[in-house]
Design an enzyme around this catalytic site. Structure first.
Site, mmCIF file in Angstrom:
data_model
loop_
_atom_site.group_PDB
_atom_site.id
_atom_site.type_symbol
_atom_site.label_atom_id
_atom_site.label_comp_id
_atom_site.label_asym_id
_atom_site.label_seq_id
_atom_site.Cartn_x
_atom_site.Cartn_y
_atom_site.Cartn_z
ATOM 1 N N LYS A 1 -13.686 48.085 14.592
ATOM 2 C CA LYS A 1 -12.508 47.597 15.310
ATOM 3 C C LYS A 1 -11.304 48.445 14.922
ATOM 4 O O LYS A 1 -10.931 48.527 13.754
ATOM 5 C CB LYS A 1 -12.253 46.131 14.977
ATOM 6 C CG LYS A 1 -10.997 45.586 15.641
ATOM 7 C CD LYS A 1 -10.843 44.088 15.447
ATOM 8 C CE LYS A 1 -9.525 43.618 16.011
ATOM 9 N NZ LYS A 1 -9.328 42.176 15.804
ATOM 10 N N LYS B 1 -14.827 47.953 19.371
ATOM 11 C CA LYS B 1 -13.634 47.436 20.026
ATOM 12 C C LYS B 1 -12.438 48.317 19.719
ATOM 13 O O LYS B 1 -12.248 48.637 18.542
ATOM 14 C CB LYS B 1 -13.390 46.016 19.508
ATOM 15 C CG LYS B 1 -12.129 45.380 20.001
ATOM 16 C CD LYS B 1 -11.921 44.061 19.313
ATOM 17 C CE LYS B 1 -10.585 43.519 19.778
ATOM 18 N NZ LYS B 1 -10.222 42.323 19.089
HETATM 19 C C1 PBG Z 1 -7.892 38.845 16.319
HETATM 20 C C2 PBG Z 1 -8.249 39.536 17.573
HETATM 21 C C3 PBG Z 1 -7.496 40.431 18.340
HETATM 22 C C4 PBG Z 1 -8.250 40.697 19.485
HETATM 23 C C5 PBG Z 1 -9.427 39.985 19.362
HETATM 24 N N1 PBG Z 1 -9.425 39.286 18.161
HETATM 25 C C6 PBG Z 1 -6.132 40.941 18.143
HETATM 26 C C7 PBG Z 1 -5.828 41.896 17.081
HETATM 27 O O1 PBG Z 1 -6.690 42.341 16.332
HETATM 28 O O2 PBG Z 1 -4.660 42.204 16.978
HETATM 29 C C8 PBG Z 1 -7.832 41.575 20.627
HETATM 30 C C9 PBG Z 1 -8.543 41.295 21.897
HETATM 31 C C10 PBG Z 1 -7.932 41.875 23.109
HETATM 32 O O3 PBG Z 1 -6.970 42.663 23.083
HETATM 33 O O4 PBG Z 1 -8.421 41.523 24.179
HETATM 34 N N2 PBG Z 1 -8.002 39.571 15.164
#
Ligand code: PBG
Length: 329
Positions: A201, A254
């Site tokens: 991520k 992601k």
């Molecule tokens: C929480 C999380 C996030 C997303 C999914 N889980 C936000 C982040 O990490 O700031 C983003 C999902 C999206 O942009 O659709 N940690």
């Protein structure tokens, strides 16, 4: 007349001539059952609230979330990914693990609504629940305390499994989170609850609209001290290897579109069930262009989703799920 050149021309176009020929030789398929729809459920509201940067998406009430989940299931979407937005936030993100918290209520309601043919996945993080908006517990110097955060994640995982989550999906990027959650689930007799790890991520600008939707923007700083640097790909392979060693059942990359190379590398290296998260900003940019008539929404959406399958995604988490499922029917 033969070909103009003296060498034999490879007739690649022979297999492209008709829809039937193209169809029997297609290498990749896209089906509604491989799509997962994110849903935002907010405590203390009476009506669903539209999310301005994500047309077609809402902060749901429990009731409207049920209705939406039912419609998704009827269209054949594989499952939902739940994000809760609590009425109150604190330093520890208490509502995230409370049995009566909004996410647990939403998990239970959607579990009840959907039955076993569709899957309820719980996003497991703290950023929607903490007053400072970071994904963990803070040290005095405002950095995130990795190991104190793991204890909170373990509590959240058990609360989510108790509420009926089919899968928990830790997204906070703490080291050791998968192992801590596995141990906690096993210790609470949830040995059969799988973990879908947000393994690779990235610290991405494409999460902007989500932070409006989930009200989880960091109140200071950013997430670059725990999410990954976009310059790296080998690091993602190390992240995935660690998550698998700690007991992840499936892994995720992601965002999706700017990281197709990562997706392909992860699928090739590990051959594990692999999800791609087509994140909020990817959705918003396509929808903004479609609203202006600059892109054809249907064609562009299906092309994007197919590209993720081609790159190696078994599963796609996407805000396009509902419409895409209709188009694929
Ligand atoms: C929480 C999380 C996030 C997303 C999914 N889980 C936000 C982040 O990490 O700031 C983003 C999902 C999206 O942009 O659709 N940690």
């Amino acid at each position: 007349m033969g070909p103009m050149s003296s060498f034999p021309v490879a007739r690649m176009r022979r297999l492209r001539r008709t829809p039937g020929l193209r169809s029997i030789f297609a290498e990749t398929s896209l089906e509604a059952r491989s799509l997962i729809a994110p849903l935002f459920v907010k405590a203390g509201i009476d009506e669903p609230r539209a999310i301005s940067s994500m047309p077609g998406h809402f902060q749901h009430t429990l009731e409207s979330a049920r209705k939406e989940a039912r419609e998704l299931a009827e269209r054949g979407v594989g499952g939902v990914l739940i994000f809760g937005i609590p009425s109150g936030k604190d330093e520890a993100g208490s509502a995230a693990s409370s049995a009566s918290g909004v996410s647990q209520q939403a998990i239970a309601a959607l579990r009840d609504e959907l039955g076993d043919d569709h899957v309820v996945i719980a996003d497991l993080c703290l950023c929607e629940y903490t007053s400072h908006g970071h994904c963990g517990i803070l040290n005095d110097d405002q950095t995130v305390d990795n190991d104190a955060t793991l204890e909170r994640y373990a509590e959240i995982a058990v609360a989510q499994a108790q509420a009926g989550a089919d899968i928990v999906a830790p997204s906070g990027m703490m080291d050791g989170q998968v192992g801590a959650i596995r141990t906690a689930l096993d210790g609470a007799a949830f040995v059969d609850t799988p973990i879908l790890a947000y393994s690779a991520k990235y610290a991405s600008s494409f999460y902007g609209p989500f932070r409006e939707a989930a009200e989880g923007a960091p109140q200071f700083g950013d997430r670059r001290a725990y999410q990954q640097d976009p310059r790296n790909v080998e690091e993602s392979l190390r992240e995935v290897a660690l998550d698998l060693a700690e007991g992840a059942d499936a892994v995720m990359v992601k965002p999706a579109l700017p990281y197709l190379d990562v997706l392909r590398a992860v699928k090739e290296e590990f051959g594990m069930p692999t999800a791609a998260y087509n994140v909020s900003g990817e959705y918003s940019m396509l929808m903004a262009a479609a609203e202006r008539g600059w892109l054809d929404e249907r064609a562009a959406t299906l092309e994007v989703l197919l590209s993720l399958r081609r790159a190696g995604a078994d599963l796609i988490i996407t805000y396009h799920a509902k419409k895409a499922a209709e188009w694929l029917a």
